[in-house]
Enzyme design. Structure first.
Site, PDB file in Angstrom:
ATOM      1  CG  ASP A  65      16.227 -18.092 -41.829  1.00  0.00           C
ATOM      2  OD1 ASP A  65      16.208 -17.933 -40.592  1.00  0.00           O
ATOM      3  OD2 ASP A  65      16.603 -17.206 -42.628  1.00  0.00           O
ATOM      4  CG  ASP A  91      18.825 -12.318 -39.157  1.00  0.00           C
ATOM      5  OD1 ASP A  91      19.407 -13.285 -39.689  1.00  0.00           O
ATOM      6  OD2 ASP A  91      17.619 -12.085 -39.324  1.00  0.00           O
ATOM      7  CD  GLU A 136      13.179 -17.913 -35.473  1.00  0.00           C
ATOM      8  OE1 GLU A 136      14.364 -18.182 -35.707  1.00  0.00           O
ATOM      9  OE2 GLU A 136      12.387 -17.553 -36.360  1.00  0.00           O
TER      10      GLU A 136
END
Length: 959
Positions: A546, A622, A549
């Site tokens: 997770d 999300d 990015e």
């Protein structure tokens, strides 16, 4: 709030700590309170100086038809050798020289690269090292076509149906199939390469003023973002100055284009510069952590695949813009009789409605692949040959996953696991989020909450189930934390421009980020997943990447500053969109290498790029427990799938918020027909395990999860197909019906493979829906097996306990209908074949099986069967070697049989049904017993107790 901050240990630098704490509080409170994305945290094109400059440059050319592209081929510079056409370009505005290469590729595609001929320093071109599996081979099968002196043309490919024409002045490249243009580069003259220069170099043209060129000659005019840029109070030093690249790519004759994920937008991409229902900003590709993202928006999200496909009747084409820097794409559509530039120069052809795109990247080189089809399946295969096909996952990975932030402790995990059994709901994987660690330090366990993690994993592993733990890329700054200490000592962290280790803010507090573009960092992380390194891990444990990015709460746009330095001295701006795939790659290899012999990994990643399909699954981030987020999941996943990454899903129920029972049931129904099927929820949401809602809702959820398990043989077969052909697993309507224009913009229904038509219900209170059935085909209701009456748009009943799913005539699908607790328990279960005949009385299907864990299938240890029904005969033929001595997997399941066959759509009810094996040494023909359904089905026949083995070839005859 205590749950979020209870484990944080702050830096002793009090001033810095107060700043970061304030920012973190601000970020998290906003996330919990605000019900929409904070737009002010993220740039628009107007706020991104290079996007603004290139857009202005395009506006200037568009507004003044007397202006044309200044780039031209230098006379007599073109060389053609061994499938490569090369030459020099000159920009007449500044007399700079550029070099271009056009590669004709064996895969049925072409590649064009443009770079400065003598750059001040190298420009970044290493995106190819992550996206491509190898440098593609050139084709030697080409022929020079006689043409005008200022045009160089070649046909290529075995049948010479593909061609390319290079127009010298102004420079333009046109790709043709069967003499029809399908892709054109620089048709509108937007090619723009901001060459590298010293800051005090005179004569730099600022393109942001479309009326009068402004010349920048000193350091006083920095507000244009040329040598320094500030956003939300955070400065980007931009030491290399302006270095963007821009190019227009046109798709003549194509009114629909698709791809460039990830955006919460429609499947058929919208216009961004005028037109009906147009966006005001371009589509943006820049991996970002955007919580509670808005739907119907071109804003950048977690992943970026710079791939775009165009489709029309009789043709498909696509491009890959191989660049990992921040990228914007404008889309316009026109109905002009001729392209503007072509018309101006007098060599245009009449074309129908066309789509024009404008690609703008902050840095790097122009590196574009043109895929010439001519079909969508051809393009999927060509793209897979270039970037790699989807990794075949372990079989558990395509079953149902249960996750939330966070299961509290080992007792909570055990209770959830036991409750699935208590309520007869199958599941395969339970997940642990960041709270399972010791103070958000990854590769560790909170020993109070999870004192015996190996025992916990073994207990669920006994049932054939797995566990996933999160391992994020931010590393807590703590010299007593062995991961941080090792990475620091090995000099593996991303650096500030002055050489200091970058210190940002994320879940653990002050954190640093390993530079996974460094080969040494890759090797280091791979070793960290070894069982003796990751203490508490077992063969039942898998991984979730997770925040990769990367997400940085204190960074500009919640991510990494662009002027940080990576391995080789490259700025982060050059490779931002590669960070996630680099992390995903090392994690995946770490799970492979931890076992001997190696086993297939499962790694879920939030960030992605072209080539991520080689490493595992992704999800859409999300999302929110809202109906519009349920609705947008379908076009988002279809877009990601056709862009080469088919193993994807959206969090069932929505990550943020609390879905009511109707929304949750509808989300489970939709999720059961997505490649990655996981329920997930935020730490502040109410618990929502399936049994908590009581009947009838628990029953509805149980039923659809069980249906997913019944169809696992079909899903696994489709994953195998994706791993060998590049075909997406869930497919837009236009890929199944490429000649039906009604389907080209359709994104509220889709196919699983080519056999199951699915229409999720995405509106509150909705109990019926309109489903489009292409004409002249037969469809059967998957649940009732009744034939659909009518074609075209048909109103279908959809009560709360049913998602509209239809079996397309002409298909045979395999199922396993025993009710089990996990997919592992189904390993030797018998099969049911559901045969849906088309109007010609024919059907085909396949079944692929292997051990679902190892790489033994690469050695031939698998079963691949082809089923055909024609002339009232059902035949099972093997596409693999079934000899038990050569196929150990076939030997291991030699007793598995087909126990039931259901045939729909027989023209005449049979009097007798006979079964026989093919190429038997003795006569084994026998009559089978069959029955007719009690319900009013269309000429259906049910055969039970066939005892036909899947490891043998056989034929069934209906007489």
């Amino acid at each position: 709030m205590k749950l979020l901050f209870g484990n944080l240990k702050f830096s002793k630098e009090s001033v810095k700590t107060k700043f970061y704490l304030f920012y973190l509080l601000y970020f998290i409170v906003s996330a919990l309170v605000v019900t929409a994305v904070k737009r002010q945290d993220f740039k628009t094109c107007e706020q991104s100086s290079f996007c603004k400059r290139n857009r202005a440059y395009a506006d200037k050319l568009t507004a003044n038809h007397s202006l044309i592209s200044p780039y031209s081929v230098i006379q007599d510079s073109i060389i053609i050798k061994d499938g490569i056409i090369s030459g020099d370009l000159i920009n007449s505005e500044n007399n700079l020289i550029f070099i271009f290469e056009l590669h004709l590729l064996e895969i049925g595609a072409a590649r064009i690269r443009i770079n400065e001929k003598n750059p001040l320093k190298p420009r970044y071109d290493k995106a190819k090292d992550w996206a491509l599996i190898q440098d593609p081979s050139y084709t030697l099968e080409y022929t020079l076509i006689p043409s005008k002196p200022d045009v160089t043309s070649l046909s290529f490919g075995k049948e010479r149906k593909q061609a390319v024409s290079i127009y010298h002045s102004p420079f333009r490249v046109e790709f043709l199939v069967n003499d029809v243009p399908i892709i054109t580069l620089n048709d509108r003259g937007f090619l723009n390469i901001e060459h590298l220069r010293k800051q005090d170099a005179p004569g730099l043209v600022d393109q942001s003023n479309s009326e009068n060129d402004q010349v920048i000659e000193d350091e006083n005019d920095l507000d244009k973002g040329l040598w320094k840029e500030t956003f939300n109070g955070k400065e980007d030093s931009k030491p290399n100055g302006p270095e963007s690249i821009g190019l227009d790519i046109s798709f003549p004759g194509f009114s629909h284009v698709y791809g460039i994920p990830e955006h919460a937008s429609s499947l058929s991409l919208k216009e961004t510069r005028g037109g009906d229902d147009s966006y005001s900003d371009p589509y943006r590709l820049y991996n970002l952590d955007v919580f509670e993202y808005e739907v119907d928006n071109p804003m950048a999200l977690y992943g970026s695949i710079p791939f775009m496909m165009a489709h029309r009747k009789g043709a498909s084409a696509a491009v890959l813009w191989l660049n990992a820097a921040e990228t914007w794409i404008d889309i316009t559509k026109n109905k002009e009789d001729k392209h503007r530039l072509s018309s101006l120069l007098g060599f245009g052809k009449l074309t129908p409605t066309s789509t024009s795109t404008h690609w703008i990247s902050e840095s790097g080189v122009i590196d574009v692949f043109a895929f010439l089809g001519p079909t969508t399946s051809d393009i999927f295969y060509q793209y897979g040959l270039l970037t790699g096909f989807t990794a075949l996952p372990q079989s558990f990975a395509i079953a149902y996953h249960q996750c939330r932030w966070n299961y509290l402790n080992q007792e909570d995990v055990a209770e959830v696991d036991e409750s699935f059994d208590k309520y007869d709901i199958p599941y395969d994987v339970i997940w642990l989020d960041i709270e399972h660690t010791d103070g958000k330090k990854y590769f560790t366990w909170d020993t109070v909450k999870f004192p015996t993690p190996e025992k916990m994993q073994t207990n669920i592993g006994i049932k054939g189930r797995k566990m996933v733990t999160i391992v994020d890329p931010h590393i807590k700054i703590d010299d007593n934390y062995y991961i941080y200490k090792e990475a620091k000592d090995l000099d593996l962290f991303v650096k500030e421009p002055d050489g200091r280790i970058y210190d940002g803010w994320c879940w653990p507090g002050s954190s640093s980020w390993v530079d996974f573009t460094n080969p040494s960092a890759q090797e280091w992380l791979i070793k960290k997943f070894a069982f003796d390194q990751y203490k508490g891990s077992t063969e039942h444990l898998f991984t979730w990447n997770d925040m990769n990015e990367p997400s940085i709460f204190s960074g500009p746009e919640i991510t990494m500053p662009k002027d940080l330095i990576h391995h080789g001295g490259w700025e982060h701006r050059n490779l931002h969109n590669l960070y996630g795939i680099a992390y995903h790659s090392a994690t995946s290899k770490g799970l492979i290498n931890r076992s001997n012999p190696p086993r297939r990994p499962f790694v879920l990643s939030r960030a992605f790029f072209a080539g991520s399909q080689r490493y595992g699954a992704i999800w859409t981030g999300d999302n929110f427990a809202k109906w519009d987020h349920l609705a947008i999941a379908t076009p988002m996943l279809l877009t990601i799938g056709i862009s080469g990454l088919p193993f994807s899903g959206a969090d069932v129920g929505g990550f943020f918020g609390n879905p009511d029972t109707e929304l949750l049931v509808r989300w489970y129904q939709a999720g059961a027909f997505q490649p990655f099927f996981r329920a997930h929820a935020h730490i502040d949401t109410k618990r929502r395990e399936p049994w908590l809602f009581g009947d009838p809702y628990t029953g509805y959820i149980r039923d659809i999860i069980r249906e997913r398990y019944a169809l696992l043989p079909l899903w696994y077969t489709l994953f195998h197909e994706a791993s060998t052909t590049g075909m997406p697993i869930i497919r837009p309507m236009f890929t199944v019906y490429p000649e039906d224009e009604e389907t080209y913009a359709m994104d509220d229904q889709f196919f699983v493979g080519n056999s199951l038509l699915v229409k999720p219900i995405v509106n509150e209170g909705q109990t019926s829906t309109e489903v489009y059935f292409p004409g002249n085909e037969i469809f059967y209701d998957y649940f009732t097996l009744k034939k659909v009456q009518g074609s075209g748009k048909v109103q279908i009943e959809a009560p709360i306990n049913k998602i509209p799913v239809f079996l397309r005539g002409g298909n045979i699908i395999p199922k396993r209908q025993r009710i089990r607790r996990s997919s592992a328990a189904m390993r030797t279960d018998p099969f049911t074949l559901l045969v849906a005949l088309d109007k010609f009385g024919k059907a085909t299907g396949s079944l692929y099986l292997d051990d679902g864990e190892t790489y033994d299938y690469e050695k031939g240890h698998f079963i691949h069967l082809q089923f055909t029904f024609s002339k009232r005969k059902l035949i099972s033929k093997s596409l693999s070697v079934l000899n038990n001595d050569e196929n150990l997997y076939a030997q291991s399941i030699s007793s598995v049989r087909v126990e039931k066959i259901i045939v729909l759509g027989l023209d005449l009810k049979p009097k007798h049904i006979f079964a026989d094996c093919i190429d038997c040494s003795k006569n084994s023909k026998r009559e089978l017993q069959f029955g007719l359904p009690t319900t009013n089905l269309a000429n259906a026949v049910i055969i039970k107790g066939t005892d036909l083995l899947i490891t043998e070839e056989w034929v069934i005859e209906f007489s």
